[in-house]
Design a protein around this motif. Structure first.
Motif, PDB file in Angstrom:
ATOM      1  N   GLU A  58       5.092  13.779   3.237  1.00  0.00           N
ATOM      2  CA  GLU A  58       4.710  12.598   4.036  1.00  0.00           C
ATOM      3  C   GLU A  58       4.088  11.532   3.110  1.00  0.00           C
ATOM      4  O   GLU A  58       4.404  10.340   3.201  1.00  0.00           O
ATOM      5  CB  GLU A  58       3.697  13.036   5.114  1.00  0.00           C
ATOM      6  CG  GLU A  58       3.141  11.917   5.970  1.00  0.00           C
ATOM      7  CD  GLU A  58       1.866  12.349   6.714  1.00  0.00           C
ATOM      8  OE1 GLU A  58       0.999  11.488   6.920  1.00  0.00           O
ATOM      9  OE2 GLU A  58       1.741  13.544   7.073  1.00  0.00           O
ATOM     10  N   ALA A  59       3.208  11.982   2.207  1.00  0.00           N
ATOM     11  CA  ALA A  59       2.554  11.061   1.257  1.00  0.00           C
ATOM     12  C   ALA A  59       3.595  10.411   0.343  1.00  0.00           C
ATOM     13  O   ALA A  59       3.501   9.214   0.031  1.00  0.00           O
ATOM     14  CB  ALA A  59       1.521  11.820   0.428  1.00  0.00           C
ATOM     15  N   TYR A  60       4.591  11.172  -0.100  1.00  0.00           N
ATOM     16  CA  TYR A  60       5.636  10.623  -0.970  1.00  0.00           C
ATOM     17  C   TYR A  60       6.451   9.560  -0.232  1.00  0.00           C
ATOM     18  O   TYR A  60       6.822   8.541  -0.815  1.00  0.00           O
ATOM     19  CB  TYR A  60       6.531  11.743  -1.513  1.00  0.00           C
ATOM     20  CG  TYR A  60       6.073  12.281  -2.850  1.00  0.00           C
ATOM     21  CD1 TYR A  60       4.754  12.697  -3.036  1.00  0.00           C
ATOM     22  CD2 TYR A  60       6.933  12.375  -3.930  1.00  0.00           C
ATOM     23  CE1 TYR A  60       4.316  13.183  -4.267  1.00  0.00           C
ATOM     24  CE2 TYR A  60       6.509  12.860  -5.166  1.00  0.00           C
ATOM     25  CZ  TYR A  60       5.203  13.260  -5.326  1.00  0.00           C
ATOM     26  OH  TYR A  60       4.793  13.728  -6.547  1.00  0.00           O
TER      27      TYR A  60
ATOM     28  N   ALA B  53      -0.999   6.919  -9.572  1.00  0.00           N
ATOM     29  CA  ALA B  53      -1.617   8.253  -9.527  1.00  0.00           C
ATOM     30  C   ALA B  53      -2.002   8.661  -8.104  1.00  0.00           C
ATOM     31  O   ALA B  53      -2.054   7.836  -7.186  1.00  0.00           O
ATOM     32  CB  ALA B  53      -2.861   8.279 -10.424  1.00  0.00           C
ATOM     33  N   MET B  54      -2.284   9.933  -7.975  1.00  0.00           N
ATOM     34  CA  MET B  54      -2.692  10.525  -6.711  1.00  0.00           C
ATOM     35  C   MET B  54      -3.949  11.370  -6.947  1.00  0.00           C
ATOM     36  O   MET B  54      -4.025  12.075  -7.964  1.00  0.00           O
ATOM     37  CB  MET B  54      -1.543  11.389  -6.166  1.00  0.00           C
ATOM     38  CG  MET B  54      -1.802  12.065  -4.851  1.00  0.00           C
ATOM     39  SD  MET B  54      -0.413  13.167  -4.412  1.00  0.00           S
ATOM     40  CE  MET B  54       0.695  12.028  -3.607  1.00  0.00           C
TER      41      MET B  54
ATOM     42  N   ILE C  96      -4.707   9.588   4.333  1.00  0.00           N
ATOM     43  CA  ILE C  96      -4.234   8.968   3.088  1.00  0.00           C
ATOM     44  C   ILE C  96      -4.920   7.617   2.935  1.00  0.00           C
ATOM     45  O   ILE C  96      -4.942   6.812   3.866  1.00  0.00           O
ATOM     46  CB  ILE C  96      -2.704   8.777   3.133  1.00  0.00           C
ATOM     47  CG1 ILE C  96      -1.996  10.150   3.179  1.00  0.00           C
ATOM     48  CG2 ILE C  96      -2.222   7.968   1.934  1.00  0.00           C
ATOM     49  CD1 ILE C  96      -0.490  10.068   3.388  1.00  0.00           C
ATOM     50  N   GLU C  97      -5.504   7.373   1.739  1.00  0.00           N
ATOM     51  CA  GLU C  97      -6.123   6.080   1.442  1.00  0.00           C
ATOM     52  C   GLU C  97      -5.424   5.456   0.248  1.00  0.00           C
ATOM     53  O   GLU C  97      -4.894   6.166  -0.607  1.00  0.00           O
ATOM     54  CB  GLU C  97      -7.605   6.249   1.070  1.00  0.00           C
ATOM     55  CG  GLU C  97      -8.504   6.814   2.146  1.00  0.00           C
ATOM     56  CD  GLU C  97      -9.907   7.014   1.596  1.00  0.00           C
ATOM     57  OE1 GLU C  97     -10.726   6.085   1.726  1.00  0.00           O
ATOM     58  OE2 GLU C  97     -10.178   8.085   1.005  1.00  0.00           O
TER      59      GLU C  97
ATOM     60  N   ALA D  84       4.381   6.567  -0.234  1.00  0.00           N
ATOM     61  CA  ALA D  84       4.353   5.981  -1.582  1.00  0.00           C
ATOM     62  C   ALA D  84       5.604   5.135  -1.823  1.00  0.00           C
ATOM     63  O   ALA D  84       5.528   4.046  -2.407  1.00  0.00           O
ATOM     64  CB  ALA D  84       4.250   7.085  -2.630  1.00  0.00           C
ATOM     65  N   ILE D  85       6.746   5.623  -1.369  1.00  0.00           N
ATOM     66  CA  ILE D  85       8.000   4.882  -1.544  1.00  0.00           C
ATOM     67  C   ILE D  85       7.963   3.599  -0.705  1.00  0.00           C
ATOM     68  O   ILE D  85       8.318   2.515  -1.182  1.00  0.00           O
ATOM     69  CB  ILE D  85       9.207   5.775  -1.164  1.00  0.00           C
ATOM     70  CG1 ILE D  85       9.368   6.886  -2.223  1.00  0.00           C
ATOM     71  CG2 ILE D  85      10.490   4.958  -1.032  1.00  0.00           C
ATOM     72  CD1 ILE D  85      10.298   8.009  -1.833  1.00  0.00           C
ATOM     73  N   LYS D  86       7.474   3.728   0.525  1.00  0.00           N
ATOM     74  CA  LYS D  86       7.392   2.560   1.415  1.00  0.00           C
ATOM     75  C   LYS D  86       6.447   1.492   0.841  1.00  0.00           C
ATOM     76  O   LYS D  86       6.707   0.299   0.885  1.00  0.00           O
ATOM     77  CB  LYS D  86       6.897   3.024   2.794  1.00  0.00           C
ATOM     78  CG  LYS D  86       7.009   1.960   3.882  1.00  0.00           C
ATOM     79  CD  LYS D  86       6.515   2.497   5.218  1.00  0.00           C
ATOM     80  CE  LYS D  86       5.017   2.284   5.313  1.00  0.00           C
ATOM     81  NZ  LYS D  86       4.360   2.941   6.394  1.00  0.00           N
TER      82      LYS D  86
END
Length: 349
Positions: A327-329, A345-346, A38-39, A332-334
């Motif tokens: 995991e990405a979500y 966006a993703m 993830i970047e 994103a929340i953190k």
């Protein structure tokens, strides 16, 4: 996969009420499926992931001002009418949602505009909040559509609690919107600025335009634990010969073929040939994509961050892998990414 697999807690402060000041300066989370990495980037950095002859598939639907406010005859009660789809041009019949629905019965008349120059009669019930209206208007069809546009309001999503502002008319429209017919914007496309599109074009990226007129069905909650029992509403799609040619050439040449948004992805996945290429299409789709699913056309996609338990999140999970997306979500929340229409966006590679 069950409905409960797609739940997560979303803090209210992460709901985007306004877009970034510059469209292409929203944040961009890049998911690499192969490396499971993830970047964190800015949306305009998207250009660094594309090369000459790669393909971007854009949904060129245009949102029309679908929310009207009228008054009920006799009582004068204020009624919200949300235009869903035109059923008959000649008779001016429309499927709509009304609120509050309990007050609206067959035979009722609604008056719109200060001069009450537009009247609608309720002629049928469709769903609990759904009605069929016949609009009565002295004037040509062209004049009638102009009147609807005059009286209508940009249909911002319900979760945006603020009042609609004049700027929303432009904010809630992609810069490549052409074919009017959507009641909600294909929101992944809202991140593209004219400048970014131009830079991608100069780099040699090819654009293929398709149309899916987004209806409210896309946002209907899933109410069954067994996803195979959920039924999507039908939405109108068009895929012309030029788009087919650009996309199929990209597939054959093993280029990056990127669906911009879940609506573009649903459109192309609704028209796959037996050989795994794209067909022309002019019709309707009620395709529901959830894991496990084999995608045929796009090998990359741009999307927003979506609601818990939504059909949109299910499609993303099918494309990138459920565990990786969840995991990405959480990340994103953190990292305080903004969610939904005006959010961040993703990019999934």
């Amino acid at each position: 996969m069950k409905l409960s697999n797609f739940g997560f807690d979303l803090p209210a402060e992460l709901l985007a009420e306004y877009p970034s000041e510059n469209r292409d300066e929203s944040r961009l989370m890049v998911l690499n499926r192969k490396d499971q990495t993830i970047e964190h980037k800015q949306f305009k950095d998207l250009i660094n992931y594309f090369n000459e002859d790669d393909v971007m598939i854009l949904n060129n639907t245009k949102v029309f001002p679908a929310r009207l406010y009228g008054n009920k005859e006799k009582t004068g009660a204020r009624i919200e009418v949300f235009l869903l789809r035109e059923l008959n041009e000649e008779q001016r019949l429309w499927d709509v949602l009304v609120d509050p629905a309990r007050k609206i019965r067959i035979g009722n008349k609604l008056y719109f505009g200060e001069d009450e120059s537009l009247v609608a009669e309720v002629i049928d019930n469709t769903t609990s909040r759904g009605r069929t209206l016949r609009f009565l208007y002295d004037g040509s069809y062209q004049e009638f559509r102009i009147k609807l546009r005059e009286l209508g309001e940009t249909p911002l999503p319900k979760y945006i609690k603020r009042e609609v502002e004049p700027e929303d008319e432009d904010r809630y429209q992609t810069i490549f919107a052409k074919n009017e017919g959507a009641v909600a914007a294909p929101t992944a496309g809202l991140h593209f600025s004219k400048h970014l599109l131009k830079r991608l074009e100069i780099k040699g990226v090819n654009f293929a335009e398709v149309t899916l007129h987004v209806g409210l069905g896309t946002f209907n909650p899933v109410e069954v634990e067994d996803l195979s029992k959920h039924k999507m509403d039908s939405e109108e799609i068009k895929i012309g010969p030029e788009a087919v040619d650009i996309i199929n050439t990209g597939i054959k040449n093993r280029k990056r073929v990127c669906a911009v948004g879940t609506t573009a992805m649903r459109t192309i996945e609704s028209a796959v040939s037996s050989s795994g290429l794209l067909n022309e299409m002019d019709g309707w789709t009620n395709k529901f994509i959830f894991p496990p699913y084999d995608f045929s056309i796009a090998n990359c996609m741009v999307t927003n961050f979506h609601t818990p338990k939504s059909t949109l999140l299910m499609m993303i999970s099918a494309f990138a892998g459920h565990d990786f997306v969840m995991e990405a979500y959480q990340e994103a929340i953190k990292e305080k990414y903004k969610f939904y229409s005006y959010g961040d966006a993703m990019l999934i590679l």
